[in-house]
Design a protein around this motif. Sequence first.
Motif, PDB file in Angstrom:
ATOM      1  N   SER A  85      -3.936   4.133 -12.030  1.00 15.24           N
ATOM      2  CA  SER A  85      -4.939   4.916 -11.269  1.00 15.24           C
ATOM      3  C   SER A  85      -4.629   5.626  -9.812  1.00 15.24           C
ATOM      4  CB  SER A  85      -6.152   4.177 -10.919  1.00 15.24           C
ATOM      5  OG  SER A  85      -5.720   2.818 -10.121  1.00 15.24           O
ATOM      6  N   SER A  86      -3.278   5.707  -9.480  1.00  9.17           N
ATOM      7  CA  SER A  86      -2.675   6.501  -8.301  1.00  9.17           C
ATOM      8  C   SER A  86      -2.047   7.634  -8.649  1.00  9.17           C
ATOM      9  CB  SER A  86      -1.714   5.400  -7.967  1.00  9.17           C
ATOM     10  OG  SER A  86      -2.173   4.202  -7.514  1.00  9.17           O
ATOM     11  N   GLU A  87      -1.898   8.324  -7.517  1.00  9.12           N
ATOM     12  CA  GLU A  87      -1.294   9.830  -7.963  1.00  9.12           C
ATOM     13  C   GLU A  87       0.171   9.588  -7.399  1.00  9.12           C
ATOM     14  OE1 GLU A  87       0.565  12.819  -8.025  1.00  9.12           O
ATOM     15  OE2 GLU A  87      -1.538  13.150  -8.799  1.00  9.12           O
ATOM     16  N   PRO A  88       1.136   9.733  -8.326  1.00  9.05           N
ATOM     17  CA  PRO A  88       2.520   9.426  -8.069  1.00  9.05           C
ATOM     18  C   PRO A  88       3.135  10.275  -6.819  1.00  9.05           C
ATOM     19  CG  PRO A  88       1.869   9.708 -10.387  1.00  9.05           C
ATOM     20  CD  PRO A  88       0.724  10.139  -9.842  1.00  9.05           C
ATOM     21  N   VAL A  89       2.680  11.489  -6.891  1.00  7.49           N
ATOM     22  CA  VAL A  89       3.314  12.345  -5.659  1.00  7.49           C
ATOM     23  C   VAL A  89       2.571  11.549  -4.145  1.00  7.49           C
ATOM     24  CG1 VAL A  89       3.000  14.372  -4.131  1.00  7.49           C
ATOM     25  CG2 VAL A  89       3.194  14.763  -6.613  1.00  7.49           C
ATOM     26  N   LYS A  90       1.615  11.218  -3.879  1.00 11.04           N
ATOM     27  CA  LYS A  90       0.851  10.602  -2.896  1.00 11.04           C
ATOM     28  C   LYS A  90       1.526   9.226  -2.760  1.00 11.04           C
ATOM     29  CE  LYS A  90      -1.872  10.816   0.455  1.00 11.04           C
ATOM     30  NZ  LYS A  90      -1.496   9.551   1.352  1.00 11.04           N
ATOM     31  N   VAL A  91       1.881   8.400  -3.803  1.00  8.67           N
ATOM     32  CA  VAL A  91       2.474   7.033  -3.730  1.00  8.67           C
ATOM     33  C   VAL A  91       3.735   7.269  -2.943  1.00  8.67           C
ATOM     34  CG1 VAL A  91       3.536   5.034  -5.196  1.00  8.67           C
ATOM     35  CG2 VAL A  91       1.165   6.054  -5.772  1.00  8.67           C
ATOM     36  N   TYR A  92       4.693   8.343  -3.480  1.00  8.58           N
ATOM     37  CA  TYR A  92       6.004   8.488  -3.076  1.00  8.58           C
ATOM     38  C   TYR A  92       6.104   9.044  -1.668  1.00  8.58           C
ATOM     39  CZ  TYR A  92      10.590  10.196  -2.070  1.00  8.58           C
ATOM     40  OH  TYR A  92      11.787  10.410  -1.252  1.00  8.58           O
ATOM     41  N   GLU A  93       5.160   9.796  -1.189  1.00 11.01           N
ATOM     42  CA  GLU A  93       4.958  10.258   0.090  1.00 11.01           C
ATOM     43  C   GLU A  93       4.629   9.182   0.957  1.00 11.01           C
ATOM     44  OE1 GLU A  93       3.453  14.897  -0.573  1.00 11.01           O
ATOM     45  OE2 GLU A  93       1.848  13.346  -0.359  1.00 11.01           O
ATOM     46  N   ASP A  94       3.650   8.343   0.598  1.00  8.77           N
ATOM     47  CA  ASP A  94       3.251   7.184   1.662  1.00  8.77           C
ATOM     48  C   ASP A  94       4.432   6.234   1.683  1.00  8.77           C
ATOM     49  OD1 ASP A  94       0.835   8.289   1.494  1.00  8.77           O
ATOM     50  OD2 ASP A  94      -0.255   6.839   0.307  1.00  8.77           O
ATOM     51  N   PHE A  95       5.170   5.848   0.585  1.00  4.47           N
ATOM     52  CA  PHE A  95       6.297   4.774   0.762  1.00  4.47           C
ATOM     53  C   PHE A  95       7.488   5.363   1.192  1.00  4.47           C
ATOM     54  CE2 PHE A  95       3.252   2.593  -1.898  1.00  4.47           C
ATOM     55  CZ  PHE A  95       3.726   1.030  -1.366  1.00  4.47           C
ATOM     56  N   ALA A  96       7.483   6.835   1.172  1.00  4.82           N
ATOM     57  CA  ALA A  96       8.892   7.632   1.923  1.00  4.82           C
ATOM     58  C   ALA A  96       8.332   7.577   3.469  1.00  4.82           C
ATOM     59  CB  ALA A  96       8.813   9.001   1.502  1.00  4.82           C
ATOM     60  N   THR A  97       7.193   7.705   3.759  1.00  3.03           N
ATOM     61  CA  THR A  97       6.621   7.238   5.229  1.00  3.03           C
ATOM     62  C   THR A  97       7.048   6.096   5.798  1.00  3.03           C
ATOM     63  OG1 THR A  97       5.126   9.357   4.686  1.00  3.03           O
ATOM     64  CG2 THR A  97       4.951   7.912   6.849  1.00  3.03           C
ATOM     65  N   ILE A  98       6.544   5.203   4.829  1.00  2.00           N
ATOM     66  CA  ILE A  98       6.736   3.737   5.469  1.00  2.00           C
ATOM     67  C   ILE A  98       8.433   3.403   5.535  1.00  2.00           C
ATOM     68  CG2 ILE A  98       6.796   1.396   4.720  1.00  2.00           C
ATOM     69  CD1 ILE A  98       3.902   2.055   3.199  1.00  2.00           C
ATOM     70  N   ASP A  99       9.196   3.970   4.582  1.00  2.89           N
ATOM     71  CA  ASP A  99      10.557   3.814   4.562  1.00  2.89           C
ATOM     72  C   ASP A  99      11.227   4.132   6.068  1.00  2.89           C
ATOM     73  OD1 ASP A  99      12.633   3.066   2.727  1.00  2.89           O
ATOM     74  OD2 ASP A  99      13.567   4.946   3.273  1.00  2.89           O
ATOM     75  N   LEU A 100      10.674   5.608   6.232  1.00  5.23           N
ATOM     76  CA  LEU A 100      11.208   6.189   7.547  1.00  5.23           C
ATOM     77  C   LEU A 100      10.675   5.363   8.785  1.00  5.23           C
ATOM     78  CD1 LEU A 100      10.698   9.958   6.450  1.00  5.23           C
ATOM     79  CD2 LEU A 100      12.755   8.513   6.447  1.00  5.23           C
ATOM     80  N   ILE A 101       9.528   4.976   8.754  1.00  3.34           N
ATOM     81  CA  ILE A 101       9.069   4.059  10.076  1.00  3.34           C
ATOM     82  C   ILE A 101       9.760   2.909  10.148  1.00  3.34           C
ATOM     83  CG2 ILE A 101       7.038   2.711  10.980  1.00  3.34           C
ATOM     84  CD1 ILE A 101       5.269   4.623   9.625  1.00  3.34           C
ATOM     85  N   SER A 102      10.284   2.368   8.973  1.00  5.56           N
ATOM     86  CA  SER A 102      10.932   0.844   8.809  1.00  5.56           C
ATOM     87  C   SER A 102      12.348   1.084   8.909  1.00  5.56           C
ATOM     88  CB  SER A 102      10.496   0.244   7.632  1.00  5.56           C
ATOM     89  OG  SER A 102      10.889   0.480   6.512  1.00  5.56           O
ATOM     90  N   ASP A 103      13.127   2.306   8.900  1.00  8.47           N
ATOM     91  CA  ASP A 103      14.312   2.588   8.888  1.00  8.47           C
ATOM     92  C   ASP A 103      14.919   1.890   7.346  1.00  8.47           C
ATOM     93  OD1 ASP A 103      16.783   3.364   9.742  1.00  8.47           O
ATOM     94  OD2 ASP A 103      17.205   1.652  10.718  1.00  8.47           O
ATOM     95  N   GLY A 104      14.274   2.208   6.303  1.00  5.36           N
ATOM     96  CA  GLY A 104      15.018   2.084   4.973  1.00  5.36           C
ATOM     97  C   GLY A 104      14.479   0.632   4.689  1.00  5.36           C
ATOM     98  N   ARG A 105      13.407   0.230   4.893  1.00  7.18           N
ATOM     99  CA  ARG A 105      12.859  -1.212   4.252  1.00  7.18           C
ATOM    100  C   ARG A 105      11.723  -1.046   3.412  1.00  7.18           C
ATOM    101  NH1 ARG A 105      10.890  -4.295   8.322  1.00  7.18           N
ATOM    102  NH2 ARG A 105      10.693  -2.662   9.989  1.00  7.18           N
ATOM    103  N   ALA A 106      11.393   0.080   2.910  1.00  6.69           N
ATOM    104  CA  ALA A 106      10.032   0.163   1.964  1.00  6.69           C
ATOM    105  C   ALA A 106      10.703  -0.224   0.489  1.00  6.69           C
ATOM    106  CB  ALA A 106       9.550   1.426   1.986  1.00  6.69           C
ATOM    107  N   GLU A 107       9.714  -0.784  -0.193  1.00  8.35           N
ATOM    108  CA  GLU A 107      10.060  -1.089  -1.668  1.00  8.35           C
ATOM    109  C   GLU A 107       8.696  -0.616  -2.505  1.00  8.35           C
ATOM    110  OE1 GLU A 107      13.543  -4.052  -1.818  1.00  8.35           O
ATOM    111  OE2 GLU A 107      11.856  -4.597  -2.918  1.00  8.35           O
ATOM    112  N   ILE A 108       8.491  -0.385  -3.628  1.00  6.51           N
ATOM    113  CA  ILE A 108       7.451  -0.066  -4.595  1.00  6.51           C
ATOM    114  C   ILE A 108       7.399  -0.955  -5.666  1.00  6.51           C
ATOM    115  CG2 ILE A 108       5.777   1.425  -5.644  1.00  6.51           C
ATOM    116  CD1 ILE A 108       7.358   3.787  -4.212  1.00  6.51           C
ATOM    117  N   PHE A 109       6.551  -1.992  -6.013  1.00  5.39           N
ATOM    118  CA  PHE A 109       6.226  -2.775  -7.146  1.00  5.39           C
ATOM    119  C   PHE A 109       5.338  -1.972  -7.975  1.00  5.39           C
ATOM    120  CE2 PHE A 109       7.406  -7.178  -5.212  1.00  5.39           C
ATOM    121  CZ  PHE A 109       8.562  -6.856  -4.769  1.00  5.39           C
TER     122      PHE A 109
END
Length: 339
Positions: A85-109
């Motif tokens: 029930s999620s939009e894959p483009v938005k999922v990637y954009e959101d977690f890529a943003t978290i990844d950049l904020i955290s300097d490469g610490r984001a993961e998606i389950f």
Amino acid sequence: MELGIGMFGDLAVDQSTGKYKDAGIKIREIIDQVKLMDEVGIDVFAMGEHHRPDYAVSSPEIVLAAAASVTKNIKLASGVTVLSSSEPVKVYEDFATIDLISDGRAEIFVGRGSFIESFPLYGYSLNDYEELFDEKLELLLKINSEENVSWSGKLRAPMQNQTVYPRAKNEGRIPIWRAVGGTPQSVLSAAKLGMPLVVAIIGGMPIQFKNLIDFYKQEYLKAGHPESEMQIAIHSHTFVSEDQEIIDGYFHNYKSQMDRIGSSRGWAPYTKMQYEGGRSNDGALFIGNANQVADKIAYMKEIFGITRFIGHMDVGAPENDIMRKSIELFGEKVGPQVR
């Protein structure tokens, strides 16, 4: 082996009003608790997604982004992103943003989740339950590996040479794990795709899952993926205290949540016998003192060969001070013993 903590943001009922406690307070407590996890050496934090009055977090991405700003080392994951029930483009954009904020610490389950409220909420049909997940996973994996995406499916508009930004730190790639509840078909799909696997073991006896995890290993290697890159995690209800009175009292927190969920699923009321059975050496509850919890996690490593254990630690909404002590013990006593 990595050790992590997962949360759903359970909300307790205020006994004086009969209403759920304040979600804002709970979210702020979670962010403060993740900061503590980072300080005591926890490897991973996983935040769940729910769309119900008894959980505070419907958008784990926002909480993880806030946690990224107050932590330095801990990996930050969804636990899980309900991908159907999620939009894959938005999922990637959101977690890529978290990844950049955290300097490469984001993961998606990614998973189907154990609740279905998000389907009618976001306008999806449960008749498309399986196909939605399969299509969206295919698209998300493609976005994760390619900057310019061309893709077509049956349930979403096609993409023609479209770009998705921002890109995550590691050549645009975010670790994406497949979270499953024990369905062989889901395990087979993860193995064929070479995806890391998270198995939720929240009842019965963990040994019952050995055939399933062995099946994953077999099919992963059969698909030609390198054994050196195989990652397997289990996710189980966990709570640590050196005070037996607190462990005994935690039964009431646990029962309240199990009964609340069970009332809509036809479960019998949760009993103290079930609680103690789950806490036994062969049970699926990692609830006890630091030595007991460390021994059970080490046993999981022995029988499954797991590379990560995630203790789901806020079932039934324990008070903040008790949660913080459990986190401290998990990081400072359980972790060193397991390692």
